[in-house]
Enzyme design. Structure first.
Site, mmCIF file in Angstrom:
data_model
loop_
_atom_site.group_PDB
_atom_site.id
_atom_site.type_symbol
_atom_site.label_atom_id
_atom_site.label_comp_id
_atom_site.label_asym_id
_atom_site.label_seq_id
_atom_site.Cartn_x
_atom_site.Cartn_y
_atom_site.Cartn_z
ATOM 1 N N TYR A 173 -12.515 -2.449 -2.897
ATOM 2 C CA TYR A 173 -12.990 -2.447 -1.514
ATOM 3 C C TYR A 173 -14.523 -2.433 -1.427
ATOM 4 C CZ TYR A 173 -8.303 -1.796 0.467
ATOM 5 O OH TYR A 173 -6.995 -1.976 0.869
ATOM 6 N N ARG A 183 2.966 -7.018 8.951
ATOM 7 C CA ARG A 183 2.264 -5.937 9.678
ATOM 8 C C ARG A 183 2.765 -5.824 11.114
ATOM 9 N NH1 ARG A 183 -3.301 -8.136 7.190
ATOM 10 N NH2 ARG A 183 -3.522 -6.780 5.378
ATOM 11 N N GLU A 210 -9.910 -10.337 -7.259
ATOM 12 C CA GLU A 210 -8.939 -9.243 -7.200
ATOM 13 C C GLU A 210 -7.919 -9.347 -8.339
ATOM 14 O OE1 GLU A 210 -7.506 -9.365 -3.139
ATOM 15 O OE2 GLU A 210 -9.456 -8.718 -2.362
ATOM 16 N N THR A 249 -4.940 -8.015 10.410
ATOM 17 C CA THR A 249 -5.229 -6.733 9.745
ATOM 18 C C THR A 249 -4.770 -5.546 10.583
ATOM 19 O OG1 THR A 249 -7.148 -7.727 8.697
ATOM 20 C CG2 THR A 249 -7.095 -5.325 8.770
ATOM 21 N N LYS A 279 0.831 -1.203 0.000
ATOM 22 C CA LYS A 279 0.000 0.000 0.000
ATOM 23 C C LYS A 279 0.875 1.267 0.000
ATOM 24 C CE LYS A 279 -3.788 -2.188 2.536
ATOM 25 N NZ LYS A 279 -4.762 -1.963 3.630
ATOM 26 N N ARG A 325 -1.379 -14.793 3.923
ATOM 27 C CA ARG A 325 -2.135 -14.163 5.023
ATOM 28 C C ARG A 325 -1.374 -14.311 6.340
ATOM 29 N NH1 ARG A 325 -6.313 -10.869 4.125
ATOM 30 N NH2 ARG A 325 -7.408 -11.624 5.975
ATOM 31 N N HIS A 358 -1.762 -5.479 1.525
ATOM 32 C CA HIS A 358 -3.062 -6.146 1.378
ATOM 33 C C HIS A 358 -2.831 -7.482 0.682
ATOM 34 C CE1 HIS A 358 -7.240 -6.957 0.256
ATOM 35 N NE2 HIS A 358 -6.700 -7.393 -0.886
ATOM 36 N N PHE A 385 -15.299 3.803 7.546
ATOM 37 C CA PHE A 385 -13.956 4.165 7.097
ATOM 38 C C PHE A 385 -13.759 4.021 5.584
ATOM 39 C CE2 PHE A 385 -13.851 -0.280 8.588
ATOM 40 C CZ PHE A 385 -13.347 -0.936 7.472
ATOM 41 N N ASN A 442 -1.714 -0.244 7.125
ATOM 42 C CA ASN A 442 -1.193 -1.551 7.552
ATOM 43 C C ASN A 442 -0.291 -2.193 6.498
ATOM 44 O OD1 ASN A 442 -3.208 -2.232 5.787
ATOM 45 N ND2 ASN A 442 -4.256 -3.653 7.149
HETATM 46 P P1 CMP Z 1 -7.037 -4.574 3.836
HETATM 47 O O1 CMP Z 1 -6.483 -5.946 3.998
HETATM 48 O O2 CMP Z 1 -6.511 -3.775 2.681
HETATM 49 O O3 CMP Z 1 -8.621 -4.686 3.665
HETATM 50 C C1 CMP Z 1 -9.506 -3.694 4.116
HETATM 51 C C2 CMP Z 1 -8.810 -2.580 4.803
HETATM 52 O O4 CMP Z 1 -9.620 -1.732 5.543
HETATM 53 C C3 CMP Z 1 -7.843 -3.164 5.810
HETATM 54 O O5 CMP Z 1 -6.763 -3.781 5.168
HETATM 55 C C4 CMP Z 1 -7.514 -1.951 6.657
HETATM 56 O O6 CMP Z 1 -6.391 -1.221 6.153
HETATM 57 C C5 CMP Z 1 -8.763 -1.107 6.481
HETATM 58 N N1 CMP Z 1 -9.483 -0.970 7.752
HETATM 59 C C6 CMP Z 1 -10.035 -1.947 8.470
HETATM 60 N N2 CMP Z 1 -10.602 -1.433 9.576
HETATM 61 C C7 CMP Z 1 -10.390 -0.090 9.548
HETATM 62 C C8 CMP Z 1 -10.728 0.973 10.408
HETATM 63 N N3 CMP Z 1 -11.403 0.769 11.523
HETATM 64 N N4 CMP Z 1 -10.320 2.209 10.053
HETATM 65 C C9 CMP Z 1 -9.646 2.414 8.906
HETATM 66 N N5 CMP Z 1 -9.298 1.416 8.025
HETATM 67 C C10 CMP Z 1 -9.673 0.187 8.367
#
Ligand code: CMP
Length: 143
Positions: free
Chosen positions: A49, A102, A126, A91, A9, A85, A115, A57, A112
């Site tokens: 997404y 992470r 995807e 996450t 990211k 994973r 992805h 968010f 984070n």
């Molecule tokens: P990702 O694996 O890219 O998939 C969905 C993303 O949403 C996740 O990683 C996080 O970066 C993001 N995400 C999840 N929960 C929150 C949150 N509470 N606030 C902001 N971003 C979030």
């Protein structure tokens, strides 16, 4: 061969972690079969997404992923979807074990670092969203 979609990211790219992340997957034994550094359009971000569309968010997530380049990759190998994973960790980096990407490099859930597809169905969806067929190669290891 099983394939998955992995993306460094904007925070991972900006912090110079592309090489570190590529190296982890290479050393694990997986094969890189597609990769590109790219700015993400809002359309692609919203499609990627889509399952989070109703979350509070969502706007922040789309703003962030389109804010500066990402490094999108296709990795191939036995069990790569699940193992990737594990290699990424939970996450929320605050809950991710040390030794995971992470856990070692992330601080907040929004930023984070990386992805990865969370299931075979997500990987298929995807990969077709992010990569054209001709952008994904295949090759035997001969050296
Ligand atoms: P990702 O694996 O890219 O998939 C969905 C993303 O949403 C996740 O990683 C996080 O970066 C993001 N995400 C999840 N929960 C929150 C949150 N509470 N606030 C902001 N971003 C979030």
């Amino acid at each position: 061969m099983e394939k998955t979609f992995i993306m460094v990211k904007p925070d991972g790219v900006q912090r110079g972690l592309v090489g570190e992340i590529v190296a982890r997957f290479e050393k694990k034994g997986y094969q890189l079969v597609g990769a590109k550094l790219m700015h993400v359009s809002r359309d692609l971000a919203e499609a990627h997404y889509a399952e989070h569309k109703e979350r509070p968010f969502f706007g922040e997530l789309v703003d962030f992923i389109t804010s500066s380049p990402v490094f999108a990759m296709v990795w191939a190998g036995e069990g790569v979807i699940g193992t990737a994973r594990h290699m990424m960790g939970k996450t929320n980096p605050k809950e991710a074990d040390l030794g995971t990407i992470r856990g070692d490099f992330g601080v907040s859930v929004g930023m984070n670092i990386v992805h990865g597809s969370d299931s075979a169905e997500s990987a298929e969806r995807e990969l077709s969203l992010w990569f054209k067929e001709e952008e994904v190669t295949s090759y035997a290891k001969t050296l």
